[in-house]
Design an enzyme around this catalytic site. Structure first.
Site, PDB file in Angstrom:
ATOM      1  N   CYS A  11      -6.393  -2.774   6.571  1.00  0.00           N
ATOM      2  CA  CYS A  11      -7.318  -3.898   6.557  1.00  0.00           C
ATOM      3  C   CYS A  11      -8.261  -3.799   5.361  1.00  0.00           C
ATOM      4  O   CYS A  11      -8.909  -2.785   5.131  1.00  0.00           O
ATOM      5  CB  CYS A  11      -8.140  -3.907   7.847  1.00  0.00           C
ATOM      6  N   GLY A  12      -8.338  -4.866   4.593  1.00  0.00           N
ATOM      7  CA  GLY A  12      -9.249  -4.906   3.466  1.00  0.00           C
ATOM      8  C   GLY A  12      -8.720  -4.228   2.219  1.00  0.00           C
ATOM      9  O   GLY A  12      -9.409  -4.162   1.212  1.00  0.00           O
TER      10      GLY A  12
END
Length: 278
Positions: free
Chosen positions: A115-116
């Protein structure tokens, strides 16, 4: 222990005629995973095989690699205001010398470790965490065997029969024998439960095996397969672009849209024997 299914009253309408009736639903409850007493992540899951889920999650993030890396897993008492146990909080004790997950990773662990991160960073993170090379696995299977796996997976889904609302992950031998099947509302959780079972049984790396999943092949599922040493991942639906990139870079065979005798091989086609599909 939490229930795998629950009953609810619903209004069923057939050909314009309404009728009240009970319906069976797949249970979904939050589970908090702690490591050494420290909260790490919360996942929504179907209760059952929770210790496998916790172990598989940590294996899929490169925290643990073998059964001896984990000295114990327990439900945490006192999870409610009255000191009761909800069976929704699990604490994993790591063996001496096994590094605790870094505190900076806890935010990303809430969803996934990718994530990210951009694609390049995600691929590099998996490369750094991988202990075994799936590229060196000599597994070879035929299209006919792969075509048989969705039916075997579906036939073994006992809870799906009553709810219609669960994903499944099945681990098969090169001969098509089902070694382990797990169901969950989350496809990632189903895979974690399979990998966690293998880790706790001392079976990692899972050389010469095939992982079959009931949904699509995301980056996270390819990551979990690679970190468990699984050389072939097959899915009934589509892969993502980053999943294909990771499979190609790692040497994993990735099969998508496996339906009947049709399939797309997105990476590692050299593992498929050149036999006719019939």
């Amino acid at each position: 222990m939490g229930r795998v299914t629950v009953r609810r009253r619903v209004l069923r309408i057939r050909d314009g005629a309404p009728a009240a009736r009970p319906d069976t639903l797949a249970a979904e409850e939050p589970m908090e995973i702690r490591v050494g007493g420290r909260p790490l992540t919360v996942t929504m899951r179907t209760p059952g095989d929770d210790f496998d889920l916790a172990a598989g999650f940590l294996a899929g993030e490169g925290v643990v690699h073998a059964a001896e890396d984990v000295t114990g897993i327990r439900y945490c008492a006192g999870a409610t205001a009255d000191g009761g146990n909800t069976y929704n909080v699990v604490d994993v004790a790591l063996a001496p010398g096994v590094a605790l997950p870094e505190a900076s990773l806890e935010r990303n662990f809430y969803t996934t470790s990718s994530c990210g991160l951009c694609g390049k960073a995600s691929l590099e993170a998996v490369r750094m965490a991988t202990r075994w090379s799936v590229a060196e696995d000599p597994l070879s299977v035929g299209p006919q065997l792969l075509a048989s796996l969705p039916g075997k997976l579906r036939a073994a889904q006992k809870v799906f029969d009553s709810t219609g609302g669960l994903h499944a992950a099945g681990l098969f031998t090169a001969d098509g024998e089902l070694l382990c099947l797990r169901e969950d509302v989350g496809r990632h959780n189903a895979v974690d439960k399979v990998v966690g079972h293998a880790l706790r049984s001392g079976l990692l790396p899972l050389r010469g095996t095939v992982l079959m999943v009931s949904g699509r092949a995301s980056f996270e599922l390819v990551q979990k397969a690679v970190l468990a040493g699984i050389p072939l991942l097959a899915a009934v639906s589509a892969p993502s672009s980053l999943a294909v990139d990771l499979a190609a870079e790692s040497g994993l065979t990735l099969v998508g849209f496996l339906r009947g005798t049709s399939m797309n091989v997105y990476a590692g086609a050299d593992r498929l024997q050149p036999q006719p599909v019939g």
